[in-house]
Design a protein around this motif. Structure first.
Motif, mmCIF file in Angstrom:
data_model
loop_
_atom_site.group_PDB
_atom_site.id
_atom_site.type_symbol
_atom_site.label_atom_id
_atom_site.label_comp_id
_atom_site.label_asym_id
_atom_site.label_seq_id
_atom_site.Cartn_x
_atom_site.Cartn_y
_atom_site.Cartn_z
ATOM 1 N N ARG A 169 77.351 39.402 10.640
ATOM 2 C CA ARG A 169 78.520 39.936 11.344
ATOM 3 C C ARG A 169 78.895 41.326 10.861
ATOM 4 N N LYS A 170 78.349 41.760 9.707
ATOM 5 C CA LYS A 170 78.830 43.002 9.095
ATOM 6 C C LYS A 170 77.736 44.024 8.810
ATOM 7 N N ILE A 171 76.499 43.757 9.234
ATOM 8 C CA ILE A 171 75.404 44.687 8.940
ATOM 9 C C ILE A 171 74.951 45.366 10.229
ATOM 10 N N PRO A 172 74.322 46.544 10.116
ATOM 11 C CA PRO A 172 73.825 47.235 11.314
ATOM 12 C C PRO A 172 72.738 46.431 12.019
ATOM 13 N N VAL A 173 72.544 46.746 13.295
ATOM 14 C CA VAL A 173 71.550 46.035 14.099
ATOM 15 C C VAL A 173 70.147 46.227 13.516
ATOM 16 N N ALA A 174 69.881 47.388 12.947
ATOM 17 C CA ALA A 174 68.544 47.684 12.426
ATOM 18 C C ALA A 174 68.151 46.770 11.271
ATOM 19 N N VAL A 175 69.130 46.186 10.585
ATOM 20 C CA VAL A 175 68.845 45.356 9.417
ATOM 21 C C VAL A 175 68.783 43.861 9.781
ATOM 22 N N ARG A 176 69.283 43.499 10.936
ATOM 23 C CA ARG A 176 69.443 42.081 11.260
ATOM 24 C C ARG A 176 68.097 41.358 11.395
ATOM 25 N N HIS A 177 67.140 42.002 12.057
ATOM 26 C CA HIS A 177 65.851 41.337 12.265
ATOM 27 C C HIS A 177 65.188 41.009 10.928
ATOM 28 N N GLU A 178 65.170 41.972 10.016
ATOM 29 C CA GLU A 178 64.538 41.755 8.719
ATOM 30 C C GLU A 178 65.312 40.733 7.893
ATOM 31 N N THR A 179 66.638 40.723 8.029
ATOM 32 C CA THR A 179 67.450 39.737 7.317
ATOM 33 C C THR A 179 67.113 38.320 7.766
ATOM 34 N N ILE A 180 67.014 38.112 9.063
ATOM 35 C CA ILE A 180 66.662 36.793 9.595
ATOM 36 C C ILE A 180 65.259 36.392 9.150
ATOM 37 N N HIS A 181 64.343 37.361 9.131
ATOM 38 C CA HIS A 181 62.964 37.087 8.723
ATOM 39 C C HIS A 181 62.912 36.548 7.289
ATOM 40 N N TRP A 182 63.586 37.222 6.375
ATOM 41 C CA TRP A 182 63.545 36.791 4.973
ATOM 42 C C TRP A 182 64.380 35.528 4.753
ATOM 43 N N ALA A 183 65.450 35.364 5.509
ATOM 44 C CA ALA A 183 66.244 34.139 5.390
ATOM 45 C C ALA A 183 65.406 32.922 5.774
ATOM 46 N N ALA A 184 64.605 33.049 6.826
ATOM 47 C CA ALA A 184 63.745 31.935 7.238
ATOM 48 C C ALA A 184 62.707 31.618 6.161
ATOM 49 N N ILE A 185 62.144 32.636 5.556
ATOM 50 C CA ILE A 185 61.133 32.420 4.514
ATOM 51 C C ILE A 185 61.737 31.694 3.315
ATOM 52 N N TYR A 186 62.867 32.178 2.832
ATOM 53 C CA TYR A 186 63.453 31.576 1.631
ATOM 54 C C TYR A 186 64.077 30.218 1.930
ATOM 55 N N GLU A 187 64.543 30.004 3.167
ATOM 56 C CA GLU A 187 65.052 28.685 3.516
ATOM 57 C C GLU A 187 63.915 27.660 3.528
ATOM 58 N N HIS A 188 62.736 28.081 4.016
ATOM 59 C CA HIS A 188 61.580 27.182 4.001
ATOM 60 C C HIS A 188 61.147 26.874 2.566
ATOM 61 N N ARG A 189 61.131 27.879 1.714
ATOM 62 C CA ARG A 189 60.764 27.657 0.311
ATOM 63 C C ARG A 189 61.788 26.760 -0.381
ATOM 64 N N MET A 190 63.047 26.903 -0.002
ATOM 65 C CA MET A 190 64.093 26.092 -0.621
ATOM 66 C C MET A 190 63.922 24.619 -0.268
ATOM 67 N N GLN A 191 63.449 24.348 0.968
ATOM 68 C CA GLN A 191 63.224 22.968 1.368
ATOM 69 C C GLN A 191 62.088 22.331 0.571
ATOM 70 N N SER A 192 61.110 23.153 0.169
ATOM 71 C CA SER A 192 59.950 22.633 -0.557
ATOM 72 C C SER A 192 60.184 22.552 -2.057
ATOM 73 N N GLY A 193 61.133 23.351 -2.570
ATOM 74 C CA GLY A 193 61.354 23.398 -4.009
ATOM 75 C C GLY A 193 62.446 22.461 -4.465
ATOM 76 N N ALA A 194 62.717 22.494 -5.763
ATOM 77 C CA ALA A 194 63.719 21.619 -6.365
ATOM 78 C C ALA A 194 64.935 22.399 -6.869
ATOM 79 N N LYS A 195 64.742 23.634 -7.336
ATOM 80 C CA LYS A 195 65.828 24.451 -7.870
ATOM 81 C C LYS A 195 66.342 25.373 -6.765
ATOM 82 N N HIS A 196 67.370 24.918 -6.057
ATOM 83 C CA HIS A 196 67.847 25.659 -4.893
ATOM 84 C C HIS A 196 68.425 27.022 -5.266
ATOM 85 N N ILE A 197 69.028 27.112 -6.451
ATOM 86 C CA ILE A 197 69.659 28.367 -6.843
ATOM 87 C C ILE A 197 68.637 29.497 -6.930
ATOM 88 N N PHE A 198 67.387 29.184 -7.321
ATOM 89 C CA PHE A 198 66.352 30.217 -7.414
ATOM 90 C C PHE A 198 66.102 30.865 -6.065
#
Length: 361
Positions: A314-343
């Motif tokens: 809601r607060k970042i420029p449009v140019a950054v949103r696509h890359e933000t979603i891309h990395w969020a999906a990657i780390y969310e997938h890794r979080m589902q597979s791992g045990a230490k969510h904080i990492f």
């Protein structure tokens, strides 16, 4: 009993107890009643988003199967011992006809807990009563095991569950509840009747809020009801809690009064502001402490990731949103597979800081 009813939250006080009393998804309620009257009730997987009414329907279904005695619940602190390893303690809700637990709370011993509990309840004789004088149907001839958050079970535990549900199908039935059925292995899904409880529409949420307000003798403006329905993201449990919070904050209710948001959402929004204000290792360590505080207060990690990303988007420029979603999906997938969510949460914040700083003027 009257004093206890007065002290309950509205979401518990006005929870429907029967399938006929449910306010929405009437075809689903009719389907559940047909399954009960058919006699041979199958294993059932009930899935849908949080606050859609899965647990309410499960309890109404149990009442349809066994009568009002299923509401006489008692909480037990059970200790499971497996060999020489550390014992596992779980809180279990039981009645004369069913047992309810969250086996994923057992961590790496979830497979042993699932097998032990189902074996124990399947080997004990179910309570069978004849039809009462009031013509109520006789309770079913099997006991029911209600397992919550099945998608969080490890794969070995899910395979053990599949074998156990086949072995004891003659004396017990499983009612499985989850949010995402794609994380439940196919052999379990194929052995269950899968029923989807969709989130209520905004109009259905408003109707339920109006009914609750009427029972409490509260005048609810329609515009405020729609604002609550929109703010709760179609989560009916959260909507009723927000309505009660609005009544406590200001009464009589007005159409334009502020709608109270959960503290953890406000906390995450403030955390997102801090991330955008400064991108540095010192700030990363500060944000890590805030994320750890949320996790220690039992906020689910996937919910933290989702709300944090939405607050940032809601607060970042449009140019950054696509890359933000891309990395969020990657780390969310890794979080589902791992045990230490904080990492993984911290890694996402570090990556976002790098991306945002690169695009900043």
């Amino acid at each position: 009993r009257q004093n206890r009813a007065m002290s309950l939250l509205w979401v518990d006080k006005h929870r429907p107890k029967t399938l006929d009393a449910l306010d929405f998804h009437k075809p689903l309620s009719a389907q559940l009643k047909r399954m009960v009257t058919a006699g041979d009730f199958p294993h059932t997987l009930i899935y849908g988003p949080s606050g859609a009414g899965k647990k309410t329907r499960v309890m109404a279904l149990l009442r349809e199967l066994h009568g009002p005695s299923v509401e006489r619940l008692r909480a037990e602190q059970r200790t499971f011992k497996f060999g020489t390893t550390q014992p596992v303690e779980l809180t279990i809700l039981t009645s004369a006809h069913h047992i309810e637990l969250n086996p994923s709370d057992a961590g790496i011993r979830d497979r042993d807990v699932v097998q032990e509990v189902i074996k124990e309840i399947a080997q004990s004789a179910p309570v069978i009563k004849q039809t009462g004088e009031d013509g109520a149907p006789a309770p079913a001839h099997f006991k029911v095991v209600v397992l919550n958050e099945v998608e969080r079970l490890s794969k070995p535990a899910q395979h053990a569950l599949r074998r156990t549900m086949e072995k004891y199908v003659g004396t017990c039935r499983l009612l499985l509840c989850c949010v995402n059925p794609s994380k439940v292995i196919a052999p379990i899904r194929s052995r269950c009747v899968c029923l989807r409880v969709a989130a209520p529409t905004h109009e259905e949420v408003c109707a339920v809020l109006s009914a609750v307000a009427h029972k409490e003798g509260v005048q609810l403006p329609p515009r405020l009801a729609m604002r609550i329905a929109t703010g709760c993201e179609r989560n009916l449990r959260r909507a009723i809690l927000m309505l009660e919070a609005c009544k406590v904050h200001q009464y009589p209710l007005s159409a334009e009064q502020p709608v109270q948001q959960p503290d953890w959402q406000l906390f995450l929004s403030a955390t997102a502001d801090e991330v955008l204000a400064e991108q540095s290792p010192r700030q990363l360590m500060k944000v890590r402490g805030k994320l750890f505080e949320l996790l220690s207060n039992c906020i689910p990690p996937d919910m933290i990731m989702r709300e944090l990303v939405q607050a940032l988007m809601r607060k970042i420029p449009v140019a950054v949103r696509h890359e933000t979603i891309h990395w969020a999906a990657i780390y969310e997938h890794r979080m589902q597979s791992g045990a230490k969510h904080i990492f993984h949460l911290e890694a996402f914040i570090a990556r976002f800081m790098s991306v945002y700083k690169k695009h900043s003027p």
